[in-house]
Write a protein that holds these residues in place. Structure first.
Motif, short mmCIF file in Angstrom:
data_model
loop_
_atom_site.label_atom_id
_atom_site.label_comp_id
_atom_site.label_asym_id
_atom_site.label_seq_id
_atom_site.Cartn_x
_atom_site.Cartn_y
_atom_site.Cartn_z
N GLY A 115 0.85 -1.19 0.27
CA GLY A 115 0.29 -0.21 -0.01
C GLY A 115 0.94 1.38 0.26
N ASP A 116 -0.10 2.46 -0.49
CA ASP A 116 0.77 3.43 -0.12
C ASP A 116 1.20 4.30 0.71
N THR A 117 1.98 5.09 1.62
CA THR A 117 1.87 5.88 2.26
C THR A 117 2.53 7.28 2.13
N ARG A 118 2.33 8.30 3.38
CA ARG A 118 3.87 9.30 3.05
C ARG A 118 4.27 9.53 4.33
N VAL A 119 5.73 10.03 4.58
CA VAL A 119 6.29 9.98 5.26
C VAL A 119 7.11 11.72 5.69
N THR A 120 6.46 11.69 6.84
CA THR A 120 7.23 13.71 6.70
C THR A 120 8.28 13.71 6.97
N ALA A 121 9.62 13.39 6.90
CA ALA A 121 11.05 13.44 7.82
C ALA A 121 11.38 14.84 7.95
N TYR A 122 12.63 14.70 8.63
CA TYR A 122 12.82 16.32 9.76
C TYR A 122 14.43 16.03 10.08
N VAL A 123 14.90 16.13 8.69
CA VAL A 123 16.51 16.04 8.21
C VAL A 123 17.97 16.70 9.14
N VAL A 176 9.01 15.60 2.94
CA VAL A 176 8.03 14.84 2.56
C VAL A 176 7.69 14.49 1.65
N ALA A 177 7.21 13.15 1.51
CA ALA A 177 7.48 12.17 0.19
C ALA A 177 5.54 10.70 0.27
N GLU A 178 4.72 10.82 -1.16
CA GLU A 178 4.47 9.64 -0.72
C GLU A 178 4.89 8.73 -1.93
N GLY A 179 4.20 7.29 -1.66
CA GLY A 179 3.89 6.47 -2.54
C GLY A 179 4.24 4.94 -1.41
N PRO A 180 4.31 4.04 -2.39
CA PRO A 180 4.21 2.77 -1.60
C PRO A 180 5.30 2.84 -0.63
N GLU A 181 4.43 2.05 0.19
CA GLU A 181 5.41 1.81 1.69
C GLU A 181 6.60 1.58 1.84
N GLU A 191 11.27 10.64 11.75
CA GLU A 191 9.60 10.57 9.95
C GLU A 191 9.21 9.83 11.06
N ALA A 192 7.86 10.49 10.84
CA ALA A 192 6.00 10.25 10.89
C ALA A 192 5.30 9.73 10.09
N PHE A 193 4.97 9.01 9.79
CA PHE A 193 4.14 8.18 9.09
C PHE A 193 2.82 8.39 8.91
N ASP A 194 2.11 8.91 8.22
CA ASP A 194 0.68 8.71 7.55
C ASP A 194 0.62 7.90 6.40
N THR A 195 -1.64 8.68 6.94
CA THR A 195 -2.55 8.15 5.54
C THR A 195 -1.94 9.41 3.93
N PRO A 196 -1.87 8.73 3.20
CA PRO A 196 -1.75 9.43 1.64
C PRO A 196 -2.57 10.52 1.06
N ARG A 197 -2.10 11.64 1.37
CA ARG A 197 -3.22 12.63 1.19
C ARG A 197 -3.71 13.29 -0.22
N GLY A 198 -2.68 12.47 -1.58
CA GLY A 198 -2.25 12.21 -2.95
C GLY A 198 -3.01 13.59 -3.33
N ASP A 199 -1.56 15.39 -2.42
CA ASP A 199 -2.60 16.71 -3.39
C ASP A 199 -0.66 17.13 -3.91
N LEU A 200 0.11 15.64 -3.24
CA LEU A 200 1.42 15.65 -4.28
C LEU A 200 1.63 15.68 -5.66
N THR A 201 2.56 16.37 -6.70
CA THR A 201 2.80 15.98 -7.97
C THR A 201 4.42 15.88 -8.08
N GLY A 202 5.20 15.34 -9.02
CA GLY A 202 6.45 14.98 -8.96
C GLY A 202 7.02 15.14 -8.01
#
Length: 92
Positions: free
Chosen positions: A3-11, A48-53, A77-88
């Motif tokens: 499945g797809d997931t969203r991650v927000t990571a602070y480096v 911030v990235a979305e795609g296959p887990e 990092e924190a994982f979340d449900t994808p929002r589908g609001d990102l392109t490229g």
């Protein structure tokens, strides 16, 4: 993992700059992810990235690998449900 997931990571570390954001963008695109990498006022880079887990986890692993431009000290990092609001995948 499936499945797809969203991650927000602070480096954290010596990571701000075009080279680090470009490297992150290139790896994310190779993995087929969408999202962005942006400098933060406190010296971190927000990714911030979305795609296959499994691909999102692979990106986090690459950020931690020590093979990035600059010097990564920590990735939070924190994982979340994808929002589908990102392109490229862009650098901000």
């Amino acid at each position: 993992m499936s499945g797809d997931t969203r991650v927000t990571a602070y480096v954290h570390g010596h990571v701000q700059g075009v080279g680090f954001r470009w490297w992150t963008r290139s790896r994310a695109l190779e993995l087929g992810l969408v999202g962005y990498a942006a400098n933060q006022a406190d010296g971190r880079v927000r990714v911030v990235a979305e795609g296959p887990e499994d691909k999102v986890v692979a990106l986090i692993d690459l950020l931690r690998s020590g093979r990035t431009p600059g010097s990564v000290d920590l990735v939070v990092e924190a994982f979340d449900t994808p929002r589908g609001d990102l392109t490229g995948f862009v650098e901000k």
